[in-house]
Design a protein around this motif. Structure first.
Motif, PDB file in Angstrom:
ATOM      1  N   MET A   1       0.842  -1.169   0.000  1.00  0.00           N
ATOM      2  CA  MET A   1       0.000   0.000   0.000  1.00  0.00           C
ATOM      3  C   MET A   1       0.894   1.241   0.000  1.00  0.00           C
ATOM      4  SD  MET A   1      -3.298   1.037   2.248  1.00  0.00           S
ATOM      5  CE  MET A   1      -4.293  -0.055   1.284  1.00  0.00           C
ATOM      6  N   PRO A   2       0.603   2.212  -0.853  1.00  0.00           N
ATOM      7  CA  PRO A   2       1.451   3.404  -0.918  1.00  0.00           C
ATOM      8  C   PRO A   2       1.460   4.156   0.422  1.00  0.00           C
ATOM      9  CG  PRO A   2      -0.398   3.559  -2.466  1.00  0.00           C
ATOM     10  CD  PRO A   2      -0.515   2.265  -1.757  1.00  0.00           C
ATOM     11  N   THR A   3       2.621   4.698   0.754  1.00  0.00           N
ATOM     12  CA  THR A   3       2.777   5.438   2.003  1.00  0.00           C
ATOM     13  C   THR A   3       2.613   6.922   1.739  1.00  0.00           C
ATOM     14  OG1 THR A   3       4.348   3.769   2.753  1.00  0.00           O
ATOM     15  CG2 THR A   3       4.332   5.869   3.936  1.00  0.00           C
ATOM     16  N   LYS A   4       1.647   7.532   2.428  1.00  0.00           N
ATOM     17  CA  LYS A   4       1.425   8.960   2.293  1.00  0.00           C
ATOM     18  C   LYS A   4       2.454   9.678   3.159  1.00  0.00           C
ATOM     19  CE  LYS A   4      -2.949  10.335   2.086  1.00  0.00           C
ATOM     20  NZ  LYS A   4      -4.276  10.858   2.477  1.00  0.00           N
ATOM     21  N   VAL A   5       2.977  10.800   2.659  1.00  0.00           N
ATOM     22  CA  VAL A   5       3.946  11.587   3.403  1.00  0.00           C
ATOM     23  C   VAL A   5       3.508  13.050   3.346  1.00  0.00           C
ATOM     24  CG1 VAL A   5       5.495  11.887   1.425  1.00  0.00           C
ATOM     25  CG2 VAL A   5       6.427  12.002   3.709  1.00  0.00           C
ATOM     26  N   GLU A   6       3.784  13.784   4.409  1.00  0.00           N
ATOM     27  CA  GLU A   6       3.466  15.215   4.411  1.00  0.00           C
ATOM     28  C   GLU A   6       4.384  15.911   3.416  1.00  0.00           C
ATOM     29  OE1 GLU A   6       1.058  17.086   5.956  1.00  0.00           O
ATOM     30  OE2 GLU A   6       0.249  15.106   6.444  1.00  0.00           O
ATOM     31  N   VAL A  32       5.166   7.993  -1.016  1.00  0.00           N
ATOM     32  CA  VAL A  32       6.481   7.379  -1.172  1.00  0.00           C
ATOM     33  C   VAL A  32       6.248   6.015  -1.803  1.00  0.00           C
ATOM     34  CG1 VAL A  32       8.538   6.508   0.004  1.00  0.00           C
ATOM     35  CG2 VAL A  32       7.373   8.564   0.853  1.00  0.00           C
ATOM     36  N   VAL A  33       6.984   5.729  -2.854  1.00  0.00           N
ATOM     37  CA  VAL A  33       6.836   4.444  -3.547  1.00  0.00           C
ATOM     38  C   VAL A  33       8.222   3.950  -3.952  1.00  0.00           C
ATOM     39  CG1 VAL A  33       6.442   5.521  -5.802  1.00  0.00           C
ATOM     40  CG2 VAL A  33       5.570   3.237  -5.380  1.00  0.00           C
ATOM     41  N   GLU A  34       8.396   2.643  -3.951  1.00  0.00           N
ATOM     42  CA  GLU A  34       9.673   2.067  -4.364  1.00  0.00           C
ATOM     43  C   GLU A  34       9.952   2.445  -5.812  1.00  0.00           C
ATOM     44  OE1 GLU A  34      10.540  -2.076  -3.443  1.00  0.00           O
ATOM     45  OE2 GLU A  34       8.856  -2.049  -2.024  1.00  0.00           O
ATOM     46  N   ARG A  35      11.205   2.755  -6.084  1.00  0.00           N
ATOM     47  CA  ARG A  35      11.598   3.139  -7.447  1.00  0.00           C
ATOM     48  C   ARG A  35      11.183   2.083  -8.471  1.00  0.00           C
ATOM     49  NH1 ARG A  35      15.442   7.103  -8.648  1.00  0.00           N
ATOM     50  NH2 ARG A  35      15.874   8.385  -6.833  1.00  0.00           N
ATOM     51  N   GLU A  36      11.404   0.822  -8.158  1.00  0.00           N
ATOM     52  CA  GLU A  36      11.093  -0.247  -9.115  1.00  0.00           C
ATOM     53  C   GLU A  36       9.590  -0.324  -9.384  1.00  0.00           C
ATOM     54  OE1 GLU A  36      13.344  -1.802 -11.024  1.00  0.00           O
ATOM     55  OE2 GLU A  36      14.731  -0.454  -9.984  1.00  0.00           O
ATOM     56  N   ALA A  37       8.775  -0.113  -8.370  1.00  0.00           N
ATOM     57  CA  ALA A  37       7.321  -0.108  -8.561  1.00  0.00           C
ATOM     58  C   ALA A  37       6.923   1.090  -9.412  1.00  0.00           C
ATOM     59  CB  ALA A  37       6.603  -0.085  -7.218  1.00  0.00           C
ATOM     60  N   ALA A  38       7.524   2.249  -9.128  1.00  0.00           N
ATOM     61  CA  ALA A  38       7.203   3.463  -9.895  1.00  0.00           C
ATOM     62  C   ALA A  38       7.583   3.298 -11.367  1.00  0.00           C
ATOM     63  CB  ALA A  38       7.926   4.661  -9.294  1.00  0.00           C
ATOM     64  N   LYS A  39       8.588   2.476 -11.639  1.00  0.00           N
ATOM     65  CA  LYS A  39       9.039   2.282 -13.026  1.00  0.00           C
ATOM     66  C   LYS A  39       8.066   1.458 -13.864  1.00  0.00           C
ATOM     67  CE  LYS A  39      13.997   2.822 -12.272  1.00  0.00           C
ATOM     68  NZ  LYS A  39      15.290   2.112 -12.266  1.00  0.00           N
ATOM     69  N   ARG A  68      -6.585  10.692  -4.659  1.00  0.00           N
ATOM     70  CA  ARG A  68      -7.380   9.464  -4.526  1.00  0.00           C
ATOM     71  C   ARG A  68      -7.028   8.477  -5.636  1.00  0.00           C
ATOM     72  NH1 ARG A  68     -13.255   8.706  -6.451  1.00  0.00           N
ATOM     73  NH2 ARG A  68     -13.870   6.756  -5.498  1.00  0.00           N
ATOM     74  N   THR A  69      -6.983   8.969  -6.854  1.00  0.00           N
ATOM     75  CA  THR A  69      -6.680   8.106  -7.999  1.00  0.00           C
ATOM     76  C   THR A  69      -5.236   7.623  -7.945  1.00  0.00           C
ATOM     77  OG1 THR A  69      -8.316   9.312  -9.311  1.00  0.00           O
ATOM     78  CG2 THR A  69      -6.698   7.997 -10.524  1.00  0.00           C
ATOM     79  N   LEU A  70      -4.311   8.522  -7.635  1.00  0.00           N
ATOM     80  CA  LEU A  70      -2.893   8.157  -7.564  1.00  0.00           C
ATOM     81  C   LEU A  70      -2.669   7.052  -6.540  1.00  0.00           C
ATOM     82  CD1 LEU A  70      -0.047   8.676  -8.608  1.00  0.00           C
ATOM     83  CD2 LEU A  70       0.162  10.534  -6.928  1.00  0.00           C
ATOM     84  N   HIS A  71      -3.384   7.101  -5.432  1.00  0.00           N
ATOM     85  CA  HIS A  71      -3.281   6.056  -4.412  1.00  0.00           C
ATOM     86  C   HIS A  71      -3.569   4.680  -5.020  1.00  0.00           C
ATOM     87  CE1 HIS A  71      -5.021   3.374  -1.344  1.00  0.00           C
ATOM     88  NE2 HIS A  71      -4.062   3.864  -0.580  1.00  0.00           N
ATOM     89  N   TYR A  72      -4.648   4.566  -5.787  1.00  0.00           N
ATOM     90  CA  TYR A  72      -5.007   3.271  -6.379  1.00  0.00           C
ATOM     91  C   TYR A  72      -4.029   2.849  -7.466  1.00  0.00           C
ATOM     92  CZ  TYR A  72      -9.253   3.076  -3.678  1.00  0.00           C
ATOM     93  OH  TYR A  72     -10.139   3.007  -2.635  1.00  0.00           O
ATOM     94  N   VAL A  73      -3.562   3.797  -8.255  1.00  0.00           N
ATOM     95  CA  VAL A  73      -2.567   3.485  -9.287  1.00  0.00           C
ATOM     96  C   VAL A  73      -1.306   2.926  -8.632  1.00  0.00           C
ATOM     97  CG1 VAL A  73      -1.037   4.515 -11.017  1.00  0.00           C
ATOM     98  CG2 VAL A  73      -3.461   5.146 -10.968  1.00  0.00           C
ATOM     99  N   LEU A  74      -0.855   3.563  -7.572  1.00  0.00           N
ATOM    100  CA  LEU A  74       0.367   3.118  -6.890  1.00  0.00           C
ATOM    101  C   LEU A  74       0.157   1.796  -6.165  1.00  0.00           C
ATOM    102  CD1 LEU A  74       1.712   6.522  -5.573  1.00  0.00           C
ATOM    103  CD2 LEU A  74       2.377   5.252  -7.636  1.00  0.00           C
ATOM    104  N   GLU A  75      -1.028   1.579  -5.647  1.00  0.00           N
ATOM    105  CA  GLU A  75      -1.333   0.290  -5.025  1.00  0.00           C
ATOM    106  C   GLU A  75      -1.165  -0.827  -6.052  1.00  0.00           C
ATOM    107  OE1 GLU A  75      -5.114  -1.887  -2.834  1.00  0.00           O
ATOM    108  OE2 GLU A  75      -4.990   0.297  -2.765  1.00  0.00           O
ATOM    109  N   CYS A  77       0.677  -0.723  -8.815  1.00  0.00           N
ATOM    110  CA  CYS A  77       2.093  -0.825  -9.180  1.00  0.00           C
ATOM    111  C   CYS A  77       2.895  -1.542  -8.101  1.00  0.00           C
ATOM    112  CB  CYS A  77       2.686   0.563  -9.433  1.00  0.00           C
ATOM    113  SG  CYS A  77       2.060   1.357 -10.920  1.00  0.00           S
ATOM    114  N   GLU A  78       2.635  -1.231  -6.848  1.00  0.00           N
ATOM    115  CA  GLU A  78       3.371  -1.878  -5.763  1.00  0.00           C
ATOM    116  C   GLU A  78       3.085  -3.374  -5.708  1.00  0.00           C
ATOM    117  OE1 GLU A  78       2.682   0.319  -2.135  1.00  0.00           O
ATOM    118  OE2 GLU A  78       4.348   1.666  -2.603  1.00  0.00           O
ATOM    119  N   TYR A  79       1.872  -3.778  -6.024  1.00  0.00           N
ATOM    120  CA  TYR A  79       1.555  -5.203  -6.022  1.00  0.00           C
ATOM    121  C   TYR A  79       2.169  -5.910  -7.232  1.00  0.00           C
ATOM    122  CZ  TYR A  79      -0.818  -9.642  -5.970  1.00  0.00           C
ATOM    123  OH  TYR A  79      -1.067 -10.995  -5.974  1.00  0.00           O
TER     124      TYR A  79
END
Length: 186
Positions: A1-6, A32-39, A68-75, A77-79
């Motif tokens: 799950m993507p980590t939200k950061v201030e 915050v997302v792992e570089r490899e997932a973001a790629k 909201r949308t970015l959260h699901y996109v990153l979820e 990608c991380e999986y």
């Protein structure tokens, strides 16, 4: 799950392994997302490859994608970055649920299509647009196949009701039928 950061609070972020992606909200949401997932995003991959060093503090604003949308996109990608999804046949030969792994089915039918109710597809459309913007092929394939499954076998009137569309002229209806004939071929 993507980590939200201030925004601006990156003390705990290891930029050698992670990047920060920033939504386009009025008050940006940062993850915050792992570089490899973001790629998994062709756009982000190209941006990271253009950078000098991997340990640079990297904050990438994502155009046209809200938090909201970015959260699901990153979820997604991380999986899937190290657990690639099986390709979806084109044309889709049945219901989308029949060809997905359990995680994708849960993600799609619980989150993107709220409670599996086809009329509750606003987030699905937002994720399609984000996947297109970010060039995330697997996510775009999944979400577009879902829409294809939703419209398969429906009359133009049913499709209009499903997507809250205005009436089409007979010419527009014919054009849509022609463009989507592949949906009915399976």
């Amino acid at each position: 799950m993507p980590t939200k950061v201030e925004p601006g609070n990156y003390g705990s972020v290891d930029f050698s392994k992670s990047v920060v992606l920033q939504s386009n909200d009025q008050k940006p949401v940062e993850f915050v997302v792992e570089r490899e997932a973001a790629k998994m995003s062709g756009l982000i991959k190209d941006m990271l490859e253009d950078q000098e060093g991997d340990d640079q503090q990297t904050v990438i604003p994502i155009p046209n994608v809200n938090g909201r949308t970015l959260h699901y996109v990153l979820e997604y990608c991380e999986y899937h970055w190290n657990n690639r999804a099986d390709p979806i046949d084109k044309p889709l030969r049945g219901k989308i649920e029949e060809v997905l792994c359990a995680w994708d089915k849960q993600f799609l039918l619980t989150d993107l299509i709220k409670g599996g109710d086809e009329k509750q597809h606003e987030l699905l459309i937002d994720v399609i647009m984000a996947a297109e913007t970010l060039n995330i092929k697997d996510l775009l394939d999944l979400t577009c196949a879902s829409v294809a499954s939703m419209i398969k076998g429906k009359t133009p009137e049913q499709m209009k009701n499903l997507f809250d569309l205005d009436d089409f002229t007979p010419e527009e209806e014919e054009k849509i039928r022609e463009e989507n004939r592949w949906c009915e071929e399976s």
